[in-house]
Design a protein around this motif. Structure first.
Motif, PDB file in Angstrom:
ATOM      1  N   ARG A 160       2.121   5.858   3.105  1.00  0.00           N
ATOM      2  CA  ARG A 160       0.976   4.968   2.900  1.00  0.00           C
ATOM      3  C   ARG A 160      -0.339   5.716   3.133  1.00  0.00           C
ATOM      4  O   ARG A 160      -1.299   5.550   2.375  1.00  0.00           O
ATOM      5  CB  ARG A 160       1.073   3.770   3.857  1.00  0.00           C
ATOM      6  CG  ARG A 160      -0.125   2.820   3.723  1.00  0.00           C
ATOM      7  CD  ARG A 160      -0.078   1.680   4.724  1.00  0.00           C
ATOM      8  NE  ARG A 160       0.957   0.718   4.395  1.00  0.00           N
ATOM      9  CZ  ARG A 160       2.002   0.469   5.150  1.00  0.00           C
ATOM     10  NH1 ARG A 160       2.185   1.116   6.295  1.00  0.00           N
ATOM     11  NH2 ARG A 160       2.882  -0.447   4.787  1.00  0.00           N
ATOM     12  N   GLY A 171       0.774  -1.232   0.000  1.00  0.00           N
ATOM     13  CA  GLY A 171       0.000   0.000   0.000  1.00  0.00           C
ATOM     14  C   GLY A 171       0.802   1.278   0.000  1.00  0.00           C
ATOM     15  O   GLY A 171       0.284   2.337   0.370  1.00  0.00           O
ATOM     16  N   VAL A 172       2.070   1.208  -0.411  1.00  0.00           N
ATOM     17  CA  VAL A 172       2.910   2.403  -0.407  1.00  0.00           C
ATOM     18  C   VAL A 172       3.329   2.739  -1.836  1.00  0.00           C
ATOM     19  O   VAL A 172       3.861   1.885  -2.545  1.00  0.00           O
ATOM     20  CB  VAL A 172       4.174   2.203   0.457  1.00  0.00           C
ATOM     21  CG1 VAL A 172       5.013   3.466   0.463  1.00  0.00           C
ATOM     22  CG2 VAL A 172       3.782   1.812   1.869  1.00  0.00           C
ATOM     23  N   SER A 180      -1.080   7.640   0.179  1.00  0.00           N
ATOM     24  CA  SER A 180      -1.231   6.872  -1.056  1.00  0.00           C
ATOM     25  C   SER A 180      -2.641   6.330  -1.232  1.00  0.00           C
ATOM     26  O   SER A 180      -3.002   5.878  -2.311  1.00  0.00           O
ATOM     27  CB  SER A 180      -0.242   5.674  -1.049  1.00  0.00           C
ATOM     28  OG  SER A 180       1.089   6.123  -0.984  1.00  0.00           O
ATOM     29  N   THR A 181      -3.424   6.372  -0.150  1.00  0.00           N
ATOM     30  CA  THR A 181      -4.784   5.787  -0.215  1.00  0.00           C
ATOM     31  C   THR A 181      -5.791   6.829  -0.661  1.00  0.00           C
ATOM     32  O   THR A 181      -5.570   8.022  -0.557  1.00  0.00           O
ATOM     33  CB  THR A 181      -5.173   5.249   1.168  1.00  0.00           C
ATOM     34  OG1 THR A 181      -5.066   6.294   2.153  1.00  0.00           O
ATOM     35  CG2 THR A 181      -4.280   4.088   1.550  1.00  0.00           C
TER      36      THR A 181
END
Length: 292
Positions: A288, A229-230, A291-292
């Protein structure tokens, strides 16, 4: 004579395997009228025992693919070939090509030389998807750019299995630096967030011809799993902003990164801290969150 290794991983002077009979590097350079080019960041290494130690850092190279950037007259190249590696060397200084061609003749089928700029070549394509190690006495003027390219990008793990690279000692120390010191910055986070970086050995300036003004060091990096997730580009954005104003508090240095200040609050990271106090894990969780 027995086959001993010194504590730094290189073979000693009475290694069991016979050495391929090659002229000394100084004679090769003299025969081809070569001199180190300052504009290309060249400094030649002649000490063959030192070169053998460098080639030994990533372990057994017998039958393995190796990428070398900037081989020059072929000092490290011959050490890699003697170790049994299948070397692909990228060299943009055409003055060195005849010396490298002679080296290829001495090790049939082991050496491929490509004339060109390593920054403009797809390295993975050279090996057609097969894994390869990277070992280079990098030209000082492109070393950092190549390193960030190899460690960057969204695709991970990479096709390369390890990086064994010569840098100016100051740059090497920045790559392996820990939080809290002046050397800790973007390069350390980039190297350590999805890899393991260590200082393999130091090389005195007197080992080179001509001697550079600074000391050098070998850095060895092996890839690890990338945290889920990064985004690599997001991590690069965050570290660029944070360390671009490293003397300022995060609330000031990161205010130009959308969502960063809110993320600091959500994650419980004190916005009054400075970039050099955050460890790699904290930068990763911050990236992270963004990044979402």
């Amino acid at each position: 004579c027995d086959d001993r290794r010194d504590p730094n991983g290189g073979r000693d002077c009475c290694a069991a395997e016979p050495m391929t009979d090659l002229p000394p590097l100084r004679e090769v350079i003299a025969a081809h009228g070569l001199s180190a080019s300052k504009s290309l960041g060249q400094n030649f290494l002649f000490d063959e025992q030192l070169l053998a130690r460098i080639a030994a850092v990533p372990g057994d190279l017998s039958g393995r693919n190796v990428l070398e950037v900037g081989p020059g007259p072929g000092g490290l190249t011959r050490a890699l070939l003697r170790a049994g590696a299948k070397v692909t060397a990228i060299e943009m200084d055409r003055r060195c090509l005849p010396a490298l061609a002679e080296l290829g003749d001495a090790f049939p089928g082991q050496l491929t030389v490509i004339e060109g700029d390593a920054l403009k070549i797809d390295h993975d394509a050279l090996f057609e998807g097969e894994p390869y190690a990277i070992l280079s006495n990098l030209p000082y003027n492109v070393g950092t750019a190549l390193f960030t390219r190899w460690m960057g990008g969204e695709a991970w793990p990479p096709n390369w299995t390890s990086l064994t690279l010569m840098f100016q000692q100051e740059v090497a120390q920045r790559i392996v630096a820990q939080p809290g010191g002046s050397a800790y910055g973007r390069l350390a986070v980039l190297a350590q967030w999805r890899g393991t970086a260590k200082l393999a050995m130091k090389v005195h300036r007197s080992a080179f011809t001509p001697p550079p003004k600074v000391m050098s060091a070998i850095v060895h990096v092996t890839p690890a799993a990338m945290p889920d997730g990064v985004s690599a580009s997001k991590l690069e954005q965050v570290t660029a902003a944070a360390f671009g104003q490293r003397r300022k508090m995060l609330r000031q240095s990161l205010k130009g990164v959308p969502g960063a200040l809110d993320a600091l609050e959500t994650l419980g990271i004190d916005p009054q801290r400075r970039a050099e106090t955050l460890d790699v894990g904290e930068f990763v969780v911050l990236a992270r969150a963004l990044s979402t």
